[in-house]
Write a protein that holds these residues in place. Structure first.
Motif, short mmCIF file in Angstrom:
data_model
loop_
_atom_site.label_atom_id
_atom_site.label_comp_id
_atom_site.label_asym_id
_atom_site.label_seq_id
_atom_site.Cartn_x
_atom_site.Cartn_y
_atom_site.Cartn_z
N GLU A 40 0.80 -1.22 0.00
CA GLU A 40 0.00 0.00 0.00
C GLU A 40 0.84 1.28 0.00
O GLU A 40 0.38 2.31 -0.47
N GLN A 41 2.07 1.19 0.53
CA GLN A 41 2.90 2.38 0.67
C GLN A 41 4.27 2.25 0.03
O GLN A 41 5.09 3.14 0.17
N ASN A 42 4.52 1.15 -0.66
CA ASN A 42 5.85 0.93 -1.23
C ASN A 42 5.71 0.35 -2.63
O ASN A 42 4.94 -0.60 -2.85
N ALA A 43 6.46 0.88 -3.57
CA ALA A 43 6.34 0.46 -4.97
C ALA A 43 6.80 -0.98 -5.17
O ALA A 43 6.22 -1.72 -5.97
N VAL A 44 7.87 -1.40 -4.47
CA VAL A 44 8.32 -2.78 -4.65
C VAL A 44 7.34 -3.75 -3.99
O VAL A 44 7.10 -4.85 -4.49
N GLY A 45 6.71 -3.33 -2.88
CA GLY A 45 5.67 -4.16 -2.27
C GLY A 45 4.48 -4.31 -3.20
O GLY A 45 3.85 -5.38 -3.26
N LEU A 46 4.15 -3.25 -3.93
CA LEU A 46 3.09 -3.33 -4.94
C LEU A 46 3.47 -4.32 -6.03
O LEU A 46 2.64 -5.12 -6.49
N GLY A 61 1.72 14.91 1.85
CA GLY A 61 0.66 14.21 1.15
C GLY A 61 1.06 12.83 0.66
O GLY A 61 0.31 12.17 -0.06
N ARG A 62 2.27 12.41 1.05
CA ARG A 62 2.83 11.19 0.47
C ARG A 62 2.00 9.94 0.78
O ARG A 62 1.77 9.11 -0.10
N ARG A 63 1.56 9.79 2.03
CA ARG A 63 0.86 8.56 2.41
C ARG A 63 -0.44 8.38 1.60
O ARG A 63 -0.71 7.31 1.07
N GLU A 64 -1.21 9.46 1.49
CA GLU A 64 -2.44 9.38 0.71
C GLU A 64 -2.14 9.16 -0.77
O GLU A 64 -2.84 8.40 -1.45
#
Length: 452
Positions: free
Chosen positions: A64-70, A425-428
């Protein structure tokens, strides 16, 4: 001569293994060519598929908050061999996905060997065939003969970078009266995850002495004409230290999110972390400590770290020369070589950085090639997915003149309207990116037919 209904894949690393698995599951016959163990490389120890030669981490698993996790999430949704096997062999690592490397590669090898649509050949491929469908996923350690063939075909110089390996320490040789177990910010849902790392604290004088020794140590020399260019994600610690004495303290040695139970009132000036490297917990790698120091220097410098004074090393660090294509000028949107469209490239050789990104490009290349063989071309991979952002970057989105290997990151994603910019605004914003990507990726997968 290769049969046109058979897909040949060269290279049994992350990308080649994933490509073979995806294509075979679509009903295509695959021959996976892996020259190891008959032809060895500097970094590999075995002939297994999917062998991890640097870190044992697939990095963040936060989708949800990390591109590699996505990217992990997208690969799992596509029944990716690499990521699902990694989860079965995962080790405690806080919020990261780290694996027990030997059982992991053994499981990858068994899955491929047992698949009825996959045959494995251990002969070296040293040319670019003009017929048949091929994927070259030889990774950064492309053999000299094949590298020469690629250079001759593309008319481009081989772009060089250098990849460094981190040392591995025997856990029993770490002084736990000095070190302690804790994941940064106590990340993880279980106590085991929250204590996944071993931490070695440094005072300011100890850190300064360590930096002095690091800068003065004997380093590996390069051949004439070689320029030392590194992946940013695998920089040797000496290179980081040369950029400024505080660089390491704000990088892999940052002391934040950690409390020393031996001295709870004393804040460490810097902290060296070690992460479990096998399921038994007998081996730990020093996180972020890729190095080009010579072996003799490594032992003396690393034993300056509090808690590692009597360390015994299962493997010292090392460095080797790797290569990648200038993909934006050479590959089309289907990852095909423009001058020989029967050939695709996948993995690190295309200019993506990291295990996960390599496997992801293998996943796409395998599906694209299989779909072409089956006469069922795939819809374009949505650019707003993690896979789509990466493949768009390497096949045209990047500036060719300054092209360098790239990890997946949210900077590759198209902006979302109406969301706040900047750090606040990064988290959203990141949640918006991952929600959009999951919807687009699920829709893309749903358009693909089941094998006959």
């Amino acid at each position: 001569m290769a049969k046109t209904d058979t897909l040949h894949i060269v290279g049994g690393g992350m990308a080649g293994s994933e490509a073979a698995w995806q294509a075979a599951n679509m009903g295509v016959s695959v021959v996976l060519h892996e020259m190891r163990p008959h032809v060895k490389t500097f970094a590999h120890r075995t002939g297994n598929m999917g062998e991890m030669v640097c870190s044992n981490s697939f990095r963040s698993d936060d989708d949800e908050q990390n591109a590699v996790g996505l990217l992990h999430w997208e690969m799992r949704t596509a029944e990716g061999l690499i990521i699902t096997t990694a989860h079965r062999h995962r080790l405690p690592a806080g919020g990261a996905l780290a694996v027990d490397r030997d059982p992991f590669s053994e499981a990858i090898t068994k899955a491929l060997t047992d698949h009825p649509n996959i045959a494995i050949s251990h002969e070296e491929v040293s040319e670019l065939p003009s017929e048949g469908q091929w994927i070259f996923a030889t990774g950064p350690l492309t053999s000299e003969n094949l590298g020469a063939a690629i250079q001759a075909e593309t008319g481009a110089d081989r772009l060089a970078f250098f990849d460094a390996l981190a040392p591995i320490v025997y856990a029993e040789s770490i002084d736990m009266d000095v070190a302690w177990r804790q994941s940064r910010y106590d990340k993880g849902e279980t106590e085991e995850e929250q204590k996944a790392y071993i931490n070695c604290p440094m005072t300011k004088p100890q850190y300064e002495a360590f930096i002095d020794a690091l800068l003065a140590a004997d380093k590996t020399e390069f051949h004439d004409g070689e320029t030392a260019t590194y992946f940013d994600g695998c920089l040797p610690i000496e290179v980081m230290a040369e950029r400024g004495r505080e660089t390491l303290r704000h990088g892999p040695m940052k002391p934040v999110g950690l409390t020393n139970p031996h001295k709870p009132e004393e804040k460490a000036y810097a902290v060296v972390q070690l992460r479990r490297d096998n399921a038994l917990g007998t081996l730990y790698n020093i996180v972020g400590f890729q190095t080009k120091m010579k072996y003799g220097a490594q032992a003396s410098v690393f034993k300056m770290i509090p808690g590692l004074e009597n360390a015994s090393f299962a493997r010292l660090g090392g460095i080797h020369r790797n290569t990648f294509l200038n993909a934006p000028t050479l590959l089309d949107a289907q990852m095909r070589l423009r001058s020989k469209p029967n050939i695709r490239f996948a993995g690190q050789v295309t200019g993506v950085e990291g295990y996960v990104e390599s496997a992801a490009m293998g996943l796409l290349a395998g599906r694209m090639a299989a779909a072409e063989i089956l006469g069922q071309p795939l819809p374009v991979v949505p650019q707003d997915t993690a896979h789509g952002a990466l493949v768009h970057h390497i096949t045209g989105g990047a500036e060719a003149k300054t092209f360098q290997p790239m990890n997946v990151n949210f900077g590759l994603f198209r902006p979302l309207d109406g969301l706040r910019g900047g750090r606040k605004g990064r988290r959203e914003r990141y949640k918006g990116y991952t929600d959009r990507a999951k919807e687009e990726w699920s829709r893309w997968l749903a358009t693909q037919k089941e094998p006959a």
